[in-house]
Design an enzyme around this catalytic site. Structure first.
Site, mmCIF file in Angstrom:
data_model
loop_
_atom_site.group_PDB
_atom_site.id
_atom_site.type_symbol
_atom_site.label_atom_id
_atom_site.label_comp_id
_atom_site.label_asym_id
_atom_site.label_seq_id
_atom_site.Cartn_x
_atom_site.Cartn_y
_atom_site.Cartn_z
ATOM 1 N N LYS A 1 -37.033 2.676 -17.574
ATOM 2 C CA LYS A 1 -36.919 1.308 -17.034
ATOM 3 C C LYS A 1 -35.970 0.432 -17.840
ATOM 4 O O LYS A 1 -35.203 -0.352 -17.270
ATOM 5 C CB LYS A 1 -38.299 0.653 -16.972
ATOM 6 C CG LYS A 1 -39.176 1.241 -15.900
ATOM 7 C CD LYS A 1 -40.523 0.526 -15.871
ATOM 8 C CE LYS A 1 -41.420 1.207 -14.844
ATOM 9 N NZ LYS A 1 -42.765 0.594 -14.829
ATOM 10 N N CYS B 1 -53.473 -3.072 -12.699
ATOM 11 C CA CYS B 1 -52.689 -2.851 -11.479
ATOM 12 C C CYS B 1 -52.831 -1.416 -10.994
ATOM 13 O O CYS B 1 -52.806 -1.137 -9.803
ATOM 14 C CB CYS B 1 -51.221 -3.122 -11.739
ATOM 15 S SG CYS B 1 -50.908 -4.804 -12.198
#
Ligand SMILES: [Zn+2]
Length: 346
Positions: free
Chosen positions: A79, A186
């Site tokens: 990322k 999440c």
């Protein structure tokens, strides 16, 4: 002219823009919150942005992590690397420094620039775990660096600006982190994309405010929001500072001084375990890929090596140059440890 619409703002002006352009920031975590924070700060013209993130882009990230696309997920680009490429295209005048690392007690002070004596002016929390937030708080208090907390799960979020040593710290407000597994995440509870964007945008706004105004006082506040119902609430936390706080009162840095213990981490909800070497190592990806290719289908990219070990093992391994391995398709720490010992060494 690039920042004209921003310098027009009486809150910022040219002087604020100049301060912003000279500012150095550490952003920890480049997922959903980090995507929005990094994008906004780079567009706003922050001077230097260090991005620290341990993960690679996966398809399930694309629903909310706005810096990444399908090619990043297909190629499993780290990322931090994918973000840097995108951000450089957005604003080439900002110095973006990507770091593909797991942030821990052994490296966070270096990442914050404290070791080299050139500390960042702000740390922004884009993580999804409580342990790292308490670690950020220790570094922030120890070195008097302001930081911005952000959290988002489901349709709700929280943002908090902390400004040690003057204001309260995280442990003045929440003395202990929640037990592992106690909080919804999440990965286990889901998250609405716009909720993460709103939380990231609030963090970015407070960062721009903080960095463009050297004398801004009394900005500590806790904002809670629910984007589904549209409810929003902010409370001042300026008076929450506690003299007996273990971190900012007694200056005991439990999380930082614990050292680099977390060599094995179960990545909750992802059916994966991360194994990190106890000491700094540098892996030769090419020779590792050659070794692994004898056992399963192996790919090497400039940033990592991936290998699928066929059944009965049936594991996916991802190894980074710093010796870190993510073992997918198991939550068994011992199994991950033995796979690591066999292929990378102890
Ligand atoms: Zn405190």
């Amino acid at each position: 002219m690039r920042y004209h619409r921003q310098t027009l703002l009486p809150q910022i002006g040219q002087a604020g823009q100049d301060r912003l352009s000279a500012a150095r920031v550490l952003l920890i975590g480049c997922g959903a919150l980090g995507s929005t924070i990094a994008d906004q700060l780079v567009r706003a013209g922050v001077g230097f942005l260090r991005l620290a993130d341990r993960d690679v882009v996966e398809e399930t990230n694309l629903q909310r992590q706005t810096l990444f696309d399908e090619a990043d997920a297909r190629e499993q680009v780290p990322k931090a690397i994918a973000a840097e490429k995108r951000l450089r295209a957005v604003n080439s005048s900002v110095k973006v420094n990507p770091r593909v690392v797991d942030v821990h007690a052994g490296n966070i002070e270096e990442l914050a620039g404290c070791i080299e004596g050139n500390a960042v002016q702000l740390i922004i929390d884009g993580t999804d775990n409580a342990q790292t937030r308490y670690l950020i708080n220790d570094v922030a208090v120890k070195h008097a660096i302001p930081w911005i907390y952000g959290a988002c799960v489901g349709v709700e979020g929280r943002v908090m600006v902390l400004r040690p040593p003057d204001g309260p710290c995280l442990r003045c407000i929440f003395p202990q982190p929640p037990a592992p597994g106690e909080l919804a995440t999440c990965d286990t509870s889901g998250v609405l994309g716009p909720a993460a964007v709103v939380v990231g945008a609030l963090q970015a706004a407070q960062a721009i405010r903080r960095l463009s105004h050297s004398h801004d006082k009394n900005i500590e506040q806790l904002t809670w929001l629910d984007v589904w119902s549209g409810r929003f609430r902010s409370n001042s936390i300026t008076f929450a500072k506690r003299e007996d706080c273990i971190a900012c009162g007694r200056r005991i840095f439990e999380f930082l001084d614990a050292g680099d213990r977390g060599a094995l981490t179960s990545l909750c909800g992802r059916n994966a375990v991360q194994v990190r070497p106890q000491t700094a190592v540098r892996i030769d990806l090419k020779s590792l890929a050659t070794k692994l290719s004898a056992c399963g289908s192996t790919q090497q990219t400039p940033h990592l090596v991936r290998c699928h070990l066929p059944p009965p093992q049936d594991l996916n391994l991802t190894i980074f140059p710093d010796g870190r391995m993510i073992v997918q398709n198991t939550e068994d720490l011992d199994r991950a440890r033995s796979v690591y010992a066999r292929w990378v060494g102890t």
